[in-house]
Motif scaffolding. Sequence first.
Motif, PDB file in Angstrom:
ATOM      1  N   GLN A 140      -0.770  -0.373  -9.091  1.00  0.00           N
ATOM      2  CA  GLN A 140      -1.396   0.485 -10.079  1.00  0.00           C
ATOM      3  C   GLN A 140      -0.492   0.704 -11.294  1.00  0.00           C
ATOM      4  N   GLN A 141       0.678   0.064 -11.267  1.00  0.00           N
ATOM      5  CA  GLN A 141       1.613   0.202 -12.376  1.00  0.00           C
ATOM      6  C   GLN A 141       1.853  -1.178 -13.002  1.00  0.00           C
ATOM      7  N   PHE A 175       3.310   3.200  -6.372  1.00  0.00           N
ATOM      8  CA  PHE A 175       1.985   2.580  -6.411  1.00  0.00           C
ATOM      9  C   PHE A 175       2.124   1.234  -7.145  1.00  0.00           C
ATOM     10  N   SER A 180       0.828  -1.205   0.000  1.00  0.00           N
ATOM     11  CA  SER A 180       0.000   0.000   0.000  1.00  0.00           C
ATOM     12  C   SER A 180       0.869   1.265   0.000  1.00  0.00           C
ATOM     13  N   PRO A 181       0.524   2.253  -0.832  1.00  0.00           N
ATOM     14  CA  PRO A 181       1.312   3.497  -0.852  1.00  0.00           C
ATOM     15  C   PRO A 181       1.096   4.359   0.389  1.00  0.00           C
ATOM     16  N   ASN A 182       0.038   4.089   1.145  1.00  0.00           N
ATOM     17  CA  ASN A 182      -0.277   4.920   2.305  1.00  0.00           C
ATOM     18  C   ASN A 182       0.335   4.395   3.602  1.00  0.00           C
ATOM     19  N   ASN A 190       6.637   0.751   1.161  1.00  0.00           N
ATOM     20  CA  ASN A 190       6.712   2.179   0.869  1.00  0.00           C
ATOM     21  C   ASN A 190       7.190   2.996   2.061  1.00  0.00           C
ATOM     22  N   LYS A 218       7.381   7.181  -2.916  1.00  0.00           N
ATOM     23  CA  LYS A 218       6.509   6.015  -2.779  1.00  0.00           C
ATOM     24  C   LYS A 218       6.069   5.517  -4.161  1.00  0.00           C
TER      25      LYS A 218
END
Length: 285
Positions: free
Chosen positions: A140-141, A137, A118-120, A125, A135
């Motif tokens: 998503q990539q 994603f 998770s990026p959050n 990250n 960070k």
Amino acid sequence: MIVPGLLFFVIFRYIPIIGSLIAFQDYNVFSGIWGSKFVGFKHFENLFMYPEFLRILSNTLLISLYQLIFGFSAPIILSLLLNEVRKMVFKRVIQTVIYLPHFLSWVIVGGLVINVLSPNYGIVNELLSYFGYEKIFFLQQPEYFRSIVVVSGIWKEVGWGTIIYLAALAGINPELYEAADVDGASKLRQVFSITLPALLPTIMVLLLLRIGNILDLGFEQIYILLNPLIKETGEIIDTYIYEVGLLGFQYSYTTAIGIFKSVIGLILIVGANQLSKKLTGNSLY
């Protein structure tokens, strides 16, 4: 004693083969298999004419190839390392820990992967931020998806995959190692001269079985991690069958895809078996 096993294969493996007839029909649920219109190889032609099928097939083959190279070799390397552990208590603890992920469903493992990346709040990250990097994603990539699938698959199954290899290692005559010690052979030399040759028949049989299922990646893992942003590199035949066949009600078309997968698997396993028989003398039959 073999009757229950035979019944299982007859009921769940051979009788369902009759359903493959719908690949040559415009199957209608209300008409049934025997009442649907026969259309020959129409759905197979549509399969190869579909512009996205080549991309889906290439995604499937690439991920399978990565899993074959890295996922198949990982249990072999791990079993060789475990075989060198002499303290049995420590060895059993390690084995128990690495076996555990196998018993987790892909729903749980997929959730762990999503949380870790998770990026959050993901730990990966957080480490990147700590060392001054931006960070990422990951989910998503598209360029990261195949690596995530292979690494998570190895983490989940590598411990379970060592069981057969450790059993094969237990059958090696210890006098061979004693003689090698007397001759002054190092541990590394013993691995290449004794351990690996003894494991070769087991490795070849498992490799041949793996090659036969090269188009079967496992629907659950991919489906849980897949999202619209990474379909370009992540969509495989199994997820396509689910979306088009079950959600789109194109039963005949997706059955044709299933037959295509089975034929490719049969060709690969027969070819690999003959090649293995000529090169190594080991084969399935």
